[in-house]
Scaffold this motif. Structure first.
Motif, PDB file in Angstrom:
ATOM      1  N   LEU A  69       0.830  -1.198   0.000  1.00  0.00           N
ATOM      2  CA  LEU A  69       0.000   0.000   0.000  1.00  0.00           C
ATOM      3  C   LEU A  69       0.869   1.255   0.000  1.00  0.00           C
ATOM      4  O   LEU A  69       0.643   2.178  -0.785  1.00  0.00           O
ATOM      5  CB  LEU A  69      -0.942  -0.011   1.213  1.00  0.00           C
ATOM      6  CG  LEU A  69      -1.875   1.185   1.371  1.00  0.00           C
ATOM      7  CD1 LEU A  69      -2.772   1.365   0.145  1.00  0.00           C
ATOM      8  CD2 LEU A  69      -2.706   1.035   2.639  1.00  0.00           C
ATOM      9  N   ILE A  70       1.861   1.292   0.867  1.00  0.00           N
ATOM     10  CA  ILE A  70       2.744   2.455   0.955  1.00  0.00           C
ATOM     11  C   ILE A  70       3.498   2.653  -0.359  1.00  0.00           C
ATOM     12  O   ILE A  70       3.611   3.764  -0.870  1.00  0.00           O
ATOM     13  CB  ILE A  70       3.710   2.303   2.151  1.00  0.00           C
ATOM     14  CG1 ILE A  70       2.919   2.436   3.468  1.00  0.00           C
ATOM     15  CG2 ILE A  70       4.841   3.336   2.094  1.00  0.00           C
ATOM     16  CD1 ILE A  70       3.663   1.987   4.701  1.00  0.00           C
ATOM     17  N   ALA A  71       4.007   1.575  -0.938  1.00  0.00           N
ATOM     18  CA  ALA A  71       4.760   1.664  -2.190  1.00  0.00           C
ATOM     19  C   ALA A  71       3.894   2.153  -3.345  1.00  0.00           C
ATOM     20  O   ALA A  71       4.415   2.709  -4.322  1.00  0.00           O
ATOM     21  CB  ALA A  71       5.382   0.309  -2.526  1.00  0.00           C
ATOM     22  N   SER A  72       2.585   1.974  -3.250  1.00  0.00           N
ATOM     23  CA  SER A  72       1.692   2.388  -4.330  1.00  0.00           C
ATOM     24  C   SER A  72       1.314   3.873  -4.237  1.00  0.00           C
ATOM     25  O   SER A  72       0.619   4.389  -5.111  1.00  0.00           O
ATOM     26  CB  SER A  72       0.414   1.541  -4.317  1.00  0.00           C
ATOM     27  OG  SER A  72      -0.426   1.908  -3.224  1.00  0.00           O
ATOM     28  N   ALA A 111       9.514  -0.045   0.431  1.00  0.00           N
ATOM     29  CA  ALA A 111       8.265   0.728   0.442  1.00  0.00           C
ATOM     30  C   ALA A 111       8.460   2.180   0.849  1.00  0.00           C
ATOM     31  O   ALA A 111       7.818   3.075   0.300  1.00  0.00           O
ATOM     32  CB  ALA A 111       7.252   0.056   1.356  1.00  0.00           C
ATOM     33  N   TRP A 112       9.318   2.443   1.827  1.00  0.00           N
ATOM     34  CA  TRP A 112       9.481   3.803   2.326  1.00  0.00           C
ATOM     35  C   TRP A 112      10.342   4.666   1.405  1.00  0.00           C
ATOM     36  O   TRP A 112      10.188   5.880   1.383  1.00  0.00           O
ATOM     37  CB  TRP A 112      10.113   3.792   3.716  1.00  0.00           C
ATOM     38  CG  TRP A 112       9.265   3.173   4.780  1.00  0.00           C
ATOM     39  CD1 TRP A 112       9.511   1.997   5.439  1.00  0.00           C
ATOM     40  CD2 TRP A 112       8.037   3.672   5.319  1.00  0.00           C
ATOM     41  NE1 TRP A 112       8.509   1.751   6.349  1.00  0.00           N
ATOM     42  CE2 TRP A 112       7.600   2.757   6.301  1.00  0.00           C
ATOM     43  CE3 TRP A 112       7.263   4.808   5.075  1.00  0.00           C
ATOM     44  CZ2 TRP A 112       6.433   2.947   7.029  1.00  0.00           C
ATOM     45  CZ3 TRP A 112       6.105   4.995   5.798  1.00  0.00           C
ATOM     46  CH2 TRP A 112       5.703   4.070   6.761  1.00  0.00           C
ATOM     47  N   VAL A 143      14.885   5.196   6.798  1.00  0.00           N
ATOM     48  CA  VAL A 143      14.359   4.147   5.914  1.00  0.00           C
ATOM     49  C   VAL A 143      14.128   4.656   4.490  1.00  0.00           C
ATOM     50  O   VAL A 143      13.593   3.939   3.654  1.00  0.00           O
ATOM     51  CB  VAL A 143      13.081   3.481   6.480  1.00  0.00           C
ATOM     52  CG1 VAL A 143      13.393   2.726   7.765  1.00  0.00           C
ATOM     53  CG2 VAL A 143      11.955   4.484   6.683  1.00  0.00           C
ATOM     54  N   GLY A 144      14.534   5.896   4.218  1.00  0.00           N
ATOM     55  CA  GLY A 144      14.527   6.398   2.850  1.00  0.00           C
ATOM     56  C   GLY A 144      13.399   7.330   2.471  1.00  0.00           C
ATOM     57  O   GLY A 144      13.291   7.731   1.310  1.00  0.00           O
ATOM     58  N   ALA A 145      12.534   7.699   3.433  1.00  0.00           N
ATOM     59  CA  ALA A 145      11.457   8.635   3.119  1.00  0.00           C
ATOM     60  C   ALA A 145      12.003  10.054   3.043  1.00  0.00           C
ATOM     61  O   ALA A 145      13.049  10.364   3.622  1.00  0.00           O
ATOM     62  CB  ALA A 145      10.359   8.553   4.180  1.00  0.00           C
ATOM     63  N   GLN A 146      11.283  10.896   2.321  1.00  0.00           N
ATOM     64  CA  GLN A 146      11.628  12.313   2.208  1.00  0.00           C
ATOM     65  C   GLN A 146      10.582  13.099   2.998  1.00  0.00           C
ATOM     66  O   GLN A 146       9.402  13.058   2.665  1.00  0.00           O
ATOM     67  CB  GLN A 146      11.635  12.749   0.751  1.00  0.00           C
ATOM     68  CG  GLN A 146      12.654  12.005  -0.082  1.00  0.00           C
ATOM     69  CD  GLN A 146      12.600  12.420  -1.532  1.00  0.00           C
ATOM     70  OE1 GLN A 146      12.273  13.557  -1.855  1.00  0.00           O
ATOM     71  NE2 GLN A 146      12.927  11.490  -2.414  1.00  0.00           N
ATOM     72  N   ILE A 147      11.019  13.794   4.031  1.00  0.00           N
ATOM     73  CA  ILE A 147      10.086  14.479   4.926  1.00  0.00           C
ATOM     74  C   ILE A 147      10.015  15.957   4.562  1.00  0.00           C
ATOM     75  O   ILE A 147      11.052  16.625   4.460  1.00  0.00           O
ATOM     76  CB  ILE A 147      10.534  14.349   6.402  1.00  0.00           C
ATOM     77  CG1 ILE A 147      11.039  12.942   6.726  1.00  0.00           C
ATOM     78  CG2 ILE A 147       9.415  14.778   7.341  1.00  0.00           C
ATOM     79  CD1 ILE A 147      10.075  11.835   6.444  1.00  0.00           C
TER      80      ILE A 147
END
Length: 193
Positions: A69-72, A111-112, A143-147
């Motif tokens: 879901l997150i990856a989508s 995913a993140w 974990v690789g997200a961009q905030i």
């Protein structure tokens, strides 16, 4: 481009202020043209992260469902309670399990990685949960997200929301609008590259 944005609170507590903030954020994001999906982590129960458990049984099915879901999505809005000035265990456990999903049907998955995330918090306390957002930001970046820089922290949350679920205070409403606008803008900018 219509950004796909997932919204959820990092709390399953009945009457959660952060569930109210997530609902308000979803409303603002939809008004800005986003395709919003709202979930509750109660629908994705996970055991406490344990490498021995993972080695024995693999990654739990709900972690894989959340990772898919997150990856989508193009982005996420997370409404995060503060526990002892830090990240709540439910949210940390969710982030950790999803980060353990490395493949899906034989294809690599992170995913993140690359997801754009806006953060918010709501609390009855004077600090509005803002101290915990620093730790949430740090974990998500790892974990690789961009905030996005903009965030929304709502104090006196028990009286902050109107009967129709919006933020009654103009300052809080402006903070939420700015965080949501930044999230939408960043998602669109990344998609246009």
């Amino acid at each position: 481009m219509t950004p796909k944005i997932l919204v959820f609170p990092g709390s399953n507590r009945e009457g959660s202020f952060n569930a109210s903030l997530a609902a308000a954020a979803a409303h603002v994001l939809m008004a800005k043209g986003a395709d919003v999906t709202r979930i509750s982590l109660a629908d994705y129960p996970l055991p406490i992260m344990d490498e021995d458990l993972q080695k024995r049984d693999g990654v739990p099915e709900n972690a894989l469902k959340l990772a898919r879901l997150i990856a989508s999505q193009d982005g996420l809005f997370l409404a995060c309670p503060e526990y002892n000035s830090s990240i709540p265990p439910l949210l940390k456990n969710t982030i950790d399990w999803v980060s353990r999903v490395s493949t899906d049907a034989g294809r690599p998955m992170r995913a993140w990685r690359g997801r754009v995330v806006a953060l918010g918090s709501a609390s009855d306390g004077q600090f509005a949960g803002i101290r915990g957002l620093y730790h949430v930001r740090s974990v998500l970046m790892n974990v690789g997200a961009q905030i996005v820089t903009e965030q929304c922290s709502v104090s006196r949350a028990s009286t902050a929301f109107t009967e129709d679920g919006q933020l009654g205070d103009e300052r809080n409403a402006r903070m939420l609008d700015a965080a949501c606008q930044s999230l939408v803008d960043h998602c669109r900018a990344i998609a246009s590259r």
